[in-house]
Design an enzyme around this catalytic site. Structure first.
Site, PDB file in Angstrom:
ATOM      1  N   THR A 191     -15.663   1.584  -2.630  1.00 17.60           N
ATOM      2  CA  THR A 191     -14.739   1.392  -1.494  1.00 17.60           C
ATOM      3  C   THR A 191     -15.471   1.487  -0.164  1.00 17.60           C
ATOM      4  OG1 THR A 191     -12.974   2.374  -2.814  1.00 17.60           O
ATOM      5  CG2 THR A 191     -12.614   2.263  -0.438  1.00 17.60           C
ATOM      6  N   GLU A 200       0.747  -5.364  -9.111  1.00 24.26           N
ATOM      7  CA  GLU A 200       0.212  -6.010  -7.904  1.00 24.26           C
ATOM      8  C   GLU A 200       0.227  -7.541  -8.026  1.00 24.26           C
ATOM      9  OE1 GLU A 200      -3.572  -4.248  -6.935  1.00 24.26           O
ATOM     10  OE2 GLU A 200      -2.661  -2.328  -6.427  1.00 24.26           O
ATOM     11  N   PHE A 230      -5.070   7.534   6.541  1.00 26.34           N
ATOM     12  CA  PHE A 230      -5.525   6.207   6.978  1.00 26.34           C
ATOM     13  C   PHE A 230      -4.463   5.123   6.802  1.00 26.34           C
ATOM     14  CE2 PHE A 230      -7.109   6.913   2.597  1.00 26.34           C
ATOM     15  CZ  PHE A 230      -6.528   5.833   1.929  1.00 26.34           C
ATOM     16  N   TYR A 240       0.826  -1.215   0.000  1.00 28.95           N
ATOM     17  CA  TYR A 240       0.000   0.000   0.000  1.00 28.95           C
ATOM     18  C   TYR A 240       0.862   1.268   0.000  1.00 28.95           C
ATOM     19  CZ  TYR A 240      -4.504  -2.393   0.654  1.00 28.95           C
ATOM     20  OH  TYR A 240      -5.649  -3.137   0.483  1.00 28.95           O
ATOM     21  N   ARG A 268     -19.018  -5.620  -1.368  1.00 31.22           N
ATOM     22  CA  ARG A 268     -18.878  -4.698  -0.232  1.00 31.22           C
ATOM     23  C   ARG A 268     -20.236  -4.348   0.372  1.00 31.22           C
ATOM     24  NH1 ARG A 268     -14.085  -1.483  -3.265  1.00 31.22           N
ATOM     25  NH2 ARG A 268     -12.284  -2.461  -2.237  1.00 31.22           N
ATOM     26  N   ARG A 305     -13.971  -4.600 -10.228  1.00 28.80           N
ATOM     27  CA  ARG A 305     -14.349  -3.407  -9.458  1.00 28.80           C
ATOM     28  C   ARG A 305     -15.870  -3.274  -9.368  1.00 28.80           C
ATOM     29  NH1 ARG A 305     -10.300  -0.524  -7.847  1.00 28.80           N
ATOM     30  NH2 ARG A 305     -11.375   1.489  -7.694  1.00 28.80           N
TER      31      ARG A 305
HETATM   32  P1  CMP Z   1      -8.384  -0.806  -1.053  1.00 30.29           P
HETATM   33  O1  CMP Z   1      -9.058  -0.981  -2.365  1.00 30.29           O
HETATM   34  O2  CMP Z   1      -7.736  -1.989  -0.457  1.00 30.29           O
HETATM   35  O3  CMP Z   1      -7.294   0.375  -1.172  1.00 30.29           O
HETATM   36  C1  CMP Z   1      -6.885   1.136  -0.058  1.00 30.29           C
HETATM   37  C2  CMP Z   1      -7.721   0.899   1.148  1.00 30.29           C
HETATM   38  O4  CMP Z   1      -7.656   1.852   2.157  1.00 30.29           O
HETATM   39  C3  CMP Z   1      -9.181   0.894   0.750  1.00 30.29           C
HETATM   40  O5  CMP Z   1      -9.476  -0.272  -0.006  1.00 30.29           O
HETATM   41  C4  CMP Z   1      -9.870   0.998   2.107  1.00 30.29           C
HETATM   42  O6  CMP Z   1     -10.134  -0.261   2.688  1.00 30.29           O
HETATM   43  C5  CMP Z   1      -8.825   1.695   2.963  1.00 30.29           C
HETATM   44  N1  CMP Z   1      -9.300   2.983   3.463  1.00 30.29           N
HETATM   45  C6  CMP Z   1      -9.445   3.296   4.757  1.00 30.29           C
HETATM   46  N2  CMP Z   1      -9.901   4.555   4.882  1.00 30.29           N
HETATM   47  C7  CMP Z   1     -10.057   5.045   3.634  1.00 30.29           C
HETATM   48  C8  CMP Z   1     -10.500   6.308   3.101  1.00 30.29           C
HETATM   49  N3  CMP Z   1     -10.881   7.297   3.902  1.00 30.29           N
HETATM   50  N4  CMP Z   1     -10.531   6.451   1.753  1.00 30.29           N
HETATM   51  C9  CMP Z   1     -10.127   5.434   0.931  1.00 30.29           C
HETATM   52  N5  CMP Z   1      -9.691   4.228   1.386  1.00 30.29           N
HETATM   53  C10 CMP Z   1      -9.664   4.038   2.728  1.00 30.29           C
END
Ligand code: CMP
Length: 140
Positions: free
Chosen positions: A93, A128, A59, A51, A104, A87
């Site tokens: 998200t 990735e 975060f 990440y 989700r 996606r």
């Molecule tokens: P992911 O697709 O794994 O990519 C980054 C991750 O950060 C996202 O999913 C979320 O699970 C996590 N995350 C936590 N807080 C935030 C936020 N405020 N905005 C975007 N992603 C977040």
């Protein structure tokens, strides 16, 4: 449309609740094929590196802590338009914004514990996939 590969991760909230089969069924029902899969417990260094693109985000620290809190399942999904299709199957998200029927919407606990990760572009998918798998581990 081209056959693509994308990287998927079933996150610790999904493994904790024994949801890997239900989530995999969503991918397969939508026509994606799981061509590589392994269960791992990421170290802080591994989750931090995966990440790294989010390093400056507020975060980031919590995200790394969450992703190391239990096992994950890393996967390569293959199919027509796999990056965008995955996606769609995952949903937004933030589960509060995710469409009905998406992973989700059905399973995520919060924006952080949102059950799945999926690559956001073909270019990132290649990086990735290579982060988790060698060529010999991907069987199409
Ligand atoms: P992911 O697709 O794994 O990519 C980054 C991750 O950060 C996202 O999913 C979320 O699970 C996590 N995350 C936590 N807080 C935030 C936020 N405020 N905005 C975007 N992603 C977040």
């Amino acid at each position: 449309m081209a056959v693509e590969r994308t990287l998927s991760i079933l996150k610790p909230d999904a493994t904790r609740r024994n949801l890997t089969g239900k989530i995999n069924a969503k991918f397969e029902e939508a026509g994606l094929r799981i061509v590589a899969q392994k269960r791992l417990h990421l170290s802080e260094a591994q989750a931090g590196a995966f990440y790294a693109v989010h390093k400056e985000r507020p975060f980031y620290k919590d995200l790394v802590a969450f992703m190391t809190s239990g096992p994950v399942v890393a996967q390569v999904l293959e199919g027509e338009n796999a990056v965008a299709k995955n996606r769609e199957i995952m949903g937004a998200t933030n589960p509060a914004n995710a469409a009905p029927g998406t992973i989700r919407k059905e399973f995520a606990e919060s924006i952080e514990a949102n059950s799945v990760h999926g690559s956001d572009s073909a270019e990132n998918a290649a990086t990735e996939v290579a982060f988790f798998f060698s060529g010999i581990e991907i069987v199409g």
